[in-house]
Design a protein around this motif. Sequence first.
Motif, short mmCIF file in Angstrom:
data_model
loop_
_atom_site.label_atom_id
_atom_site.label_comp_id
_atom_site.label_asym_id
_atom_site.label_seq_id
_atom_site.Cartn_x
_atom_site.Cartn_y
_atom_site.Cartn_z
N LEU A 1 0.82 -1.21 0.00
CA LEU A 1 0.00 0.00 0.00
C LEU A 1 0.86 1.26 0.00
O LEU A 1 1.81 1.39 0.77
CB LEU A 1 -0.91 0.01 1.22
N ASP A 2 0.51 2.19 -0.86
CA ASP A 2 1.13 3.51 -0.89
C ASP A 2 0.31 4.44 0.00
O ASP A 2 -0.86 4.71 -0.30
CB ASP A 2 1.16 4.03 -2.33
N PRO A 3 0.89 4.95 1.08
CA PRO A 3 0.13 5.83 1.98
C PRO A 3 -0.44 7.07 1.29
O PRO A 3 -1.42 7.66 1.76
CB PRO A 3 1.17 6.23 3.03
N LYS A 4 0.17 7.44 0.16
CA LYS A 4 -0.31 8.62 -0.57
C LYS A 4 -1.54 8.29 -1.44
O LYS A 4 -2.14 9.19 -2.03
CB LYS A 4 0.80 9.18 -1.45
N ASP A 5 -1.87 7.01 -1.51
CA ASP A 5 -3.02 6.58 -2.31
C ASP A 5 -3.89 5.66 -1.46
O ASP A 5 -3.98 4.45 -1.70
CB ASP A 5 -2.53 5.84 -3.56
N PRO A 6 -4.53 6.22 -0.44
CA PRO A 6 -5.28 5.40 0.52
C PRO A 6 -6.47 4.68 -0.10
O PRO A 6 -7.05 5.12 -1.09
CB PRO A 6 -5.73 6.42 1.57
N ILE A 7 -6.82 3.56 0.50
CA ILE A 7 -7.95 2.74 0.05
C ILE A 7 -9.24 3.18 0.72
O ILE A 7 -9.27 3.42 1.93
CB ILE A 7 -7.70 1.25 0.38
N GLU A 8 -10.30 3.27 -0.07
CA GLU A 8 -11.64 3.48 0.45
C GLU A 8 -12.54 2.40 -0.13
O GLU A 8 -12.46 2.07 -1.31
CB GLU A 8 -12.17 4.86 0.05
N VAL A 9 -13.40 1.86 0.72
CA VAL A 9 -14.31 0.78 0.31
C VAL A 9 -15.71 1.07 0.81
O VAL A 9 -15.90 1.50 1.95
CB VAL A 9 -13.83 -0.58 0.87
N ASP A 10 -16.70 0.83 -0.05
CA ASP A 10 -18.10 1.02 0.32
C ASP A 10 -18.95 0.01 -0.45
O ASP A 10 -18.73 -0.19 -1.64
CB ASP A 10 -18.55 2.45 -0.03
N TYR A 11 -19.88 -0.61 0.24
CA TYR A 11 -20.75 -1.58 -0.43
C TYR A 11 -22.13 -1.01 -0.75
O TYR A 11 -22.97 -1.71 -1.30
CB TYR A 11 -20.87 -2.85 0.41
N GLY B 1 -5.53 2.70 -3.60
CA GLY B 1 -4.79 1.46 -3.40
C GLY B 1 -4.24 0.85 -4.67
O GLY B 1 -4.05 -0.38 -4.75
N LYS B 2 -3.92 1.66 -5.67
CA LYS B 2 -3.49 1.13 -6.97
C LYS B 2 -2.29 0.22 -6.85
O LYS B 2 -2.25 -0.87 -7.45
CB LYS B 2 -3.18 2.28 -7.92
N SER B 3 -1.29 0.59 -6.07
CA SER B 3 -0.07 -0.21 -5.97
C SER B 3 -0.28 -1.52 -5.22
O SER B 3 0.54 -2.44 -5.32
CB SER B 3 1.03 0.59 -5.27
N ALA B 4 -1.39 -1.63 -4.48
CA ALA B 4 -1.64 -2.82 -3.67
C ALA B 4 -2.58 -3.81 -4.35
O ALA B 4 -2.71 -4.94 -3.89
CB ALA B 4 -2.23 -2.41 -2.32
N LYS B 5 -3.20 -3.41 -5.43
CA LYS B 5 -4.19 -4.29 -6.06
C LYS B 5 -3.52 -5.53 -6.65
O LYS B 5 -2.46 -5.46 -7.26
CB LYS B 5 -4.96 -3.53 -7.15
#
Length: 505
Positions: A174-184, A226-230
């Motif tokens: 995970l890149d801290p500068k590109d945080p993940i957001e998730v919503d269902y 989360g692009k770098s973590a996908k």
Amino acid sequence: MFISLSCKAKDEEKATNKAKKPNVIVIYMDDLGYGDLSSYGATEIKTPNIDKLANNGVRFTNGYATSATCTPSRYGILTGTYPWRNKDAKILPGTAPMLIGTSQNTLPKMFKSQGYATAVVGKWHLGLGTGNVNWNEHISPSPNEVGFDYSYIMAATQDRVPTVYIKNGNVVGLDPKDPIEVDYDKNFPGEPTAISNPEMLKMTWHHGHNNSIVNGIPRIGYMKGGKSAKWNDEEMSENFLAQAQSYVVEHKNKPFFLYYALQQPHVPRTPSPKFVGKSGMGPRGDVILEADWIIGEFIKTLEKEGLLENTLIVFSSDNGPVLNDGYNDDAVEKIGKHDPKGGLRGGKYSLFEAGTRVPFITYWKGKIQPKVSNALVCQIDLFNSLAQLIGSSEKTSDSENILNAFLGKSEQARKSLVVEANSNTAYKEGNWILIPPYKGVALNKEVNIELGNSSDYQLFNVANDKAEKTNLAKSNQKKLKEMITNFEKIRGTDYKLSAPPLELK
């Protein structure tokens, strides 16, 4: 003198190895049907590596998951408890809180109490955190809080967000500068979906999978950042394999328990390029071949490290098969003569036999003799049985100690079993199956699977009616009454009927 010391050292090493407790590995497939393996009768597909386990171990013809869907079955196998006892044990979104309580007894906790190292690699789908997970910080509780020393997982399923790997409670890469957001519930402004941007898709959706697009595949739920973590879907199987291989190599000198949960053949089916087109059945057949190869490679590692003689391997699946489960991937169109159900009725989501009767194999080189067993066994029985194997006195009330059946020493196992699908339950006793009346559609048209719902009691004898075609409820009311009485002793009487009980004579 040198020769004497050398012989003494070898004798001490042999004594140490003899005293060492056995390793235990559970290899858990995802949506693999009773008829999906050549060792279980499939003729249109070959699974030689899994077949080696089946043909040199105990191949159970009467082995069951606790549920016809994934989350409840995983809950059952790891807790030794019927999932219908927990009202929250249903198919979970990727944002669900941890389903297993941190104070609850679990299979890995039982192993840890006996000095074992414990690990989970692969699919989790039992919730994480306590709700409203912040994916950019350490996640707790994770598998590490319910008994696993090491965890390398996906949060839910391959078709659900977040589409990232999580190692010991932290998102990998995970890149801290590109945080993940998730919503269902709702999308993030400006983020493409399968509805708004169909031109971005490399795999089209059939039902339910039309939210965020990751790697050209539409998913369930919305995700931003989360692009770098996908993950790369086509590399997932080998990524999990590498983790499992590394774990057993690093822990070969200490007893270990590994829960290795493969994601195949669950949707989206994304075989690596070397397996594309190999089965002739489309991606579903291809990923089964890939999973077989993966398991073969994993077994080679165990063999190379000298672990097979002291390792019990349990192979099974979380529930029965489904072809079209949300994507247009030719699973139906290219099935040909292959029958994933193996002649059974129903499939994933179903109270009929194909929902919960699954491939079930135990293998232990030099300790288990090749055998085909008709003993009635269930995945919840691993808890009490493995406790006996490693010298633990711990047990759960739903699990049964049938270690001798698992080791191929006896046909004596459990007498009865309650299975679950969509929060409804059915009862198996010997060759008899009871399905009480339940509300709901009889056929799930989206997946084309009979669910087992009916306004009438259903009673089958699968000894001579494997496909459950003949309902004996009215013609054999004596047996029906007996089955209902025995079922309610376990299940209780609070299961929801869509019709009043029959007036039994």
